[in-house]
Design a protein around this motif. Structure first.
Motif, PDB file in Angstrom:
ATOM      1  N   VAL A 299       9.737   7.768 -39.487  1.00 38.65           N
ATOM      2  CA  VAL A 299       8.681   7.779 -38.472  1.00 38.65           C
ATOM      3  C   VAL A 299       7.479   8.592 -38.934  1.00 38.65           C
ATOM      4  N   SER A 300       7.726   9.720 -39.607  1.00 46.19           N
ATOM      5  CA  SER A 300       6.602  10.541 -40.070  1.00 46.19           C
ATOM      6  C   SER A 300       5.748   9.788 -41.082  1.00 46.19           C
ATOM      7  N   ALA A 301       6.394   8.976 -41.919  1.00 51.73           N
ATOM      8  CA  ALA A 301       5.629   8.181 -42.886  1.00 51.73           C
ATOM      9  C   ALA A 301       4.805   7.114 -42.186  1.00 51.73           C
ATOM     10  N   VAL A 302       5.365   6.521 -41.130  1.00 48.67           N
ATOM     11  CA  VAL A 302       4.623   5.531 -40.345  1.00 48.67           C
ATOM     12  C   VAL A 302       3.361   6.163 -39.769  1.00 48.67           C
ATOM     13  N   ARG A 303       3.519   7.335 -39.185  1.00 47.25           N
ATOM     14  CA  ARG A 303       2.376   8.028 -38.578  1.00 47.25           C
ATOM     15  C   ARG A 303       1.312   8.357 -39.616  1.00 47.25           C
ATOM     16  N   LYS A 304       1.743   8.841 -40.773  1.00 54.33           N
ATOM     17  CA  LYS A 304       0.794   9.190 -41.826  1.00 54.33           C
ATOM     18  C   LYS A 304       0.079   7.957 -42.360  1.00 54.33           C
ATOM     19  N   THR A 305       0.826   6.866 -42.568  1.00 55.85           N
ATOM     20  CA  THR A 305       0.220   5.644 -43.085  1.00 55.85           C
ATOM     21  C   THR A 305      -0.790   5.085 -42.097  1.00 55.85           C
ATOM     22  N   ARG A 361      -5.767  -2.739 -34.297  1.00 57.01           N
ATOM     23  CA  ARG A 361      -4.528  -3.417 -34.675  1.00 57.01           C
ATOM     24  C   ARG A 361      -3.625  -2.524 -35.518  1.00 57.01           C
ATOM     25  N   ILE A 362      -4.201  -1.521 -36.160  1.00 63.51           N
ATOM     26  CA  ILE A 362      -3.369  -0.499 -36.805  1.00 63.51           C
ATOM     27  C   ILE A 362      -2.774   0.415 -35.740  1.00 63.51           C
ATOM     28  N   GLY A 363      -3.587   0.848 -34.799  1.00 68.03           N
ATOM     29  CA  GLY A 363      -3.138   1.776 -33.777  1.00 68.03           C
ATOM     30  C   GLY A 363      -2.064   1.222 -32.872  1.00 68.03           C
ATOM     31  N   HIS A 364      -2.159  -0.075 -32.549  1.00 68.31           N
ATOM     32  CA  HIS A 364      -1.161  -0.570 -31.607  1.00 68.31           C
ATOM     33  C   HIS A 364       0.188  -0.875 -32.250  1.00 68.31           C
ATOM     34  N   LYS A 365       0.333  -0.594 -33.557  1.00 69.50           N
ATOM     35  CA  LYS A 365       1.669  -0.633 -34.166  1.00 69.50           C
ATOM     36  C   LYS A 365       2.585   0.391 -33.495  1.00 69.50           C
ATOM     37  N   SER A 366       1.999   1.469 -32.977  1.00 67.43           N
ATOM     38  CA  SER A 366       2.780   2.474 -32.271  1.00 67.43           C
ATOM     39  C   SER A 366       3.574   1.840 -31.125  1.00 67.43           C
ATOM     40  N   MET A 367       2.933   0.972 -30.359  1.00 63.65           N
ATOM     41  CA  MET A 367       3.597   0.325 -29.226  1.00 63.65           C
ATOM     42  C   MET A 367       4.542  -0.773 -29.681  1.00 63.65           C
ATOM     43  N   GLU A 368       4.143  -1.500 -30.728  1.00 62.08           N
ATOM     44  CA  GLU A 368       5.001  -2.571 -31.237  1.00 62.08           C
ATOM     45  C   GLU A 368       6.331  -1.998 -31.727  1.00 62.08           C
ATOM     46  N   LEU A 417      -8.155   2.961 -25.179  1.00 62.10           N
ATOM     47  CA  LEU A 417      -6.918   2.910 -24.403  1.00 62.10           C
ATOM     48  C   LEU A 417      -5.694   2.923 -25.317  1.00 62.10           C
ATOM     49  N   VAL A 418      -5.759   2.180 -26.424  1.00 63.11           N
ATOM     50  CA  VAL A 418      -4.642   2.170 -27.370  1.00 63.11           C
ATOM     51  C   VAL A 418      -4.414   3.568 -27.938  1.00 63.11           C
ATOM     52  N   TRP A 419      -5.488   4.234 -28.331  1.00 57.30           N
ATOM     53  CA  TRP A 419      -5.361   5.595 -28.863  1.00 57.30           C
ATOM     54  C   TRP A 419      -4.716   6.511 -27.830  1.00 57.30           C
ATOM     55  N   TRP A 420      -5.114   6.396 -26.580  1.00 57.73           N
ATOM     56  CA  TRP A 420      -4.574   7.245 -25.519  1.00 57.73           C
ATOM     57  C   TRP A 420      -3.090   6.963 -25.286  1.00 57.73           C
ATOM     58  N   GLN A 421      -2.723   5.660 -25.212  1.00 54.58           N
ATOM     59  CA  GLN A 421      -1.329   5.289 -24.960  1.00 54.58           C
ATOM     60  C   GLN A 421      -0.422   5.706 -26.116  1.00 54.58           C
ATOM     61  N   ALA A 422      -0.923   5.618 -27.344  1.00 53.77           N
ATOM     62  CA  ALA A 422      -0.095   5.906 -28.514  1.00 53.77           C
ATOM     63  C   ALA A 422       0.307   7.372 -28.599  1.00 53.77           C
ATOM     64  N   ARG A 423      -0.379   8.257 -27.906  1.00 49.67           N
ATOM     65  CA  ARG A 423      -0.066   9.689 -27.999  1.00 49.67           C
ATOM     66  C   ARG A 423       1.379   9.978 -27.585  1.00 49.67           C
ATOM     67  N   ARG A 424       1.933   9.171 -26.669  1.00 52.17           N
ATOM     68  CA  ARG A 424       3.281   9.415 -26.161  1.00 52.17           C
ATOM     69  C   ARG A 424       4.354   8.659 -26.945  1.00 52.17           C
ATOM     70  N   LEU A 425       3.923   7.901 -27.944  1.00 55.09           N
ATOM     71  CA  LEU A 425       4.873   7.088 -28.719  1.00 55.09           C
ATOM     72  C   LEU A 425       4.865   7.570 -30.168  1.00 55.09           C
ATOM     73  N   ILE A 426       4.130   6.860 -31.016  1.00 56.45           N
ATOM     74  CA  ILE A 426       3.852   7.355 -32.373  1.00 56.45           C
ATOM     75  C   ILE A 426       2.361   7.647 -32.396  1.00 56.45           C
ATOM     76  N   PRO A 427       1.944   8.895 -32.350  1.00 58.21           N
ATOM     77  CA  PRO A 427       0.518   9.189 -32.218  1.00 58.21           C
ATOM     78  C   PRO A 427      -0.320   8.521 -33.307  1.00 58.21           C
ATOM     79  N   TRP A 428      -1.432   7.952 -32.871  1.00 59.97           N
ATOM     80  CA  TRP A 428      -2.385   7.320 -33.781  1.00 59.97           C
ATOM     81  C   TRP A 428      -3.439   8.375 -34.110  1.00 59.97           C
TER      82      TRP A 428
END
Length: 500
Positions: A299-305, A361-368, A417-428
């Motif tokens: 997960v940490s690598a996902v966030r960094k990438t 589309r990079i940021g919403h990978k957090s939700m996907e 909105l995507v940036w805001w929502q991603a904070r609780r999942l995998i932060p963007w």
């Protein structure tokens, strides 16, 4: 299939960019061919006729998204996971069932629409236009389901070949039909449909996921249910995103007619192809890498990438927006017929908006990855509501130009909105100082070009092309120098940045 290891070197930004370079042919060649198509067909058809072609795309886009994307998104999202777990045949059977059901529904609905059309007589959309539209829609459903499989499997050569071939035929077939059968806007639609149909047999063989249907086992039934749960919200997301991207055509048509739709559509298409030169290779390359990092549990690598590729994408996107600002109108005068040039007023805001849309589309990978797709649906519906409200407010008075700016605003709303929502999942994690540096570099490059190189006073080809080349080279030199100065100020080498 190739299953790549999860080492840091293989998932570094440099490795992803190398992947991206391998996808460049599938971005550059189709973009050139699409621009050639625009150049040819805006000279063969006036804005009022070209507007019908644009409007048909705006109608079928949401339908295609709702039908194809639920299965396509599941195919892309779960390939790495099921292959990693040794459940490849289960994956194939589930997708085969979903694909066959989707195609059956589309064929029935298209045949019904064609049969009932005489009851809904339209002077601008005759049966020849409608039949070409429906044929292209049905073929594109299968095309859009299978191409993400090639991407997720990192079958770069096959992906490049199918994209280049389909775009080549999308130029060749309409020209051939016009030469053989006469001057009718329907042949653009029929030519595009035939182009997709021609590559489907090869695509089916190379994707290698469709299998003869057999009784669904318990495991396959669970996989189908999982794919549907994941894909169903994505149907709503893609419908909302299609309306966000295309809905302004309906309002322009309602208040100003197909002529303004044609002006807007031709220039918008130029922008989309230009942004695709960046978005296509970068997003196509980063998706599979992120999926494999997620499948490996890193997960940490996902966030960094996600964070690093956001900076890379915006670095390239800032350069593109600046290039359009200094040379976009001149380029439009070379590509488009003169009657379409008033539409160039939308080039800069739509380019900026499209870059912002692409980075989301990079940021919403957090939700996907967290399988929280309903959050994305609410975000895109909110942005679509903002877009429609602004369009209804401003398009009646300001015409298609207003749609360019409302598009930019809506894309900013969605990305926020995507940036805001991603904070609780995998932060963007967006490096805002980098974003500011790219904006300053772009503004500086534009200012230097405006001061040094005068705009051409005529639309003759040679002075315009000389201006485009000179302005582009000068802008990129200034932009590159200012970005390099930013890296120097923070004491970081660009090469080290890419390797990590």
């Amino acid at each position: 299939m190739d299953v790549k290891s999860g080492s840091a070197a293989q998932h570094s930004i440099a490795a992803i960019m190398r992947d991206g370079l391998s996808y460049v042919p599938s971005a550059i060649v189709p973009a050139i061919l699409a621009l050639a198509s625009t150049a040819v067909f805006t000279r063969l058809f006036p804005p009022s006729q070209y507007g019908i072609f644009t409007l048909m795309g705006a109608v079928t886009g949401p339908i295609l998204s709702v039908t194809a994307q639920p299965t396509a998104q599941a195919a892309n999202r779960f390939l790495a996971e099921y292959d990693h777990q040794g459940r490849w045949e289960e994956y194939r059977q589930a997708l085969s069932w979903l694909t066959v059901l989707t195609m059956a529904v589309m064929i029935v609905l298209s045949a019904t629409a064609l049969a009932l059309w005489p009851l809904l007589h339209s002077r601008s959309v005759d049966r020849l236009v409608l039949s070409g539209t429906l044929m292209g829609l049905v073929a594109s459903v299968l095309f859009n389901i299978l191409t993400p499989v090639l991407n997720a499997a990192i079958k770069v050569r096959e992906f490049n070949l199918v994209m280049i071939t389909s775009e080549t035929l999308s130029l060749g077939f309409p020209i051939l039909l016009i030469l053989l059968l006469g001057h009718h806007i329907a042949w653009l639609l029929w030519g595009n449909a035939l182009a997709v149909l021609a590559v489907l047999p090869w695509l089916v063989a190379r994707a290698d996921i469709l299998r003869p249907l057999r009784a669904i086992s318990g495991a396959t039934r669970q996989t189908v249910a999982r794919f549907v749960r994941y894909g169903s919200p994505m149907a709503l997301w893609f419908f909302g995103s299609s309306m966000l991207n295309l809905g302004d055509r309906y309002i322009i048509q309602a208040f100003h007619g197909s002529g303004q739709v044609g002006l807007y559509g031709a220039n918008y298409a130029m922008v989309i192809r230009g942004v695709g030169l960046i978005a296509g290779p970068v997003l196509t390359a980063v998706g599979p890498r992120l999926l494999r990092q997620w499948a490996e549990g890193d997960v940490s690598a996902v966030r960094k990438t996600m964070s690093r590729m956001t900076s890379v994408y915006l670095l390239l996107g800032g350069a593109l927006v600046g290039l359009v600002a200094v040379a976009g109108r001149a380029l439009a005068s070379v590509i488009l017929a003169r009657s379409f040039l008033p539409g160039a007023a939308i080039l800069v805001p739509v380019t900026a908006g499209s870059v912002i849309w692409g980075v989301s589309r990079i940021g919403h990978k957090s939700m996907e990855f967290r399988e929280r797709n309903p959050l994305m649906v609410w975000d895109v519906l909110a942005a679509t509501g903002v877009n429609f409200g602004l369009n209804i407010l401003f398009i009646p008075r300001y015409g298609f130009v207003a749609a360019g700016y409302t598009t930019l605003i809506a894309y900013v709303v969605y990305s926020g909105l995507v940036w805001w929502q991603a904070r609780r999942l995998i932060p963007w994690d967006i490096v805002w100082t980098d974003v500011l540096a790219y904006i300053v570099a772009g503004a500086g490059g534009c200012a230097v070009v405006r001061l040094v190189i005068p705009s051409p006073v005529s639309l003759h080809a040679l002075p315009v092309i000389a201006f485009i080349v000179g302005a582009s080279v000068l802008f990129l030199a200034v932009y590159g120098a200012l970005v390099s100065a930013w890296f120097w100020m923070r004491r970081e080498s660009p090469l080290t940045w890419l390797r990590t």
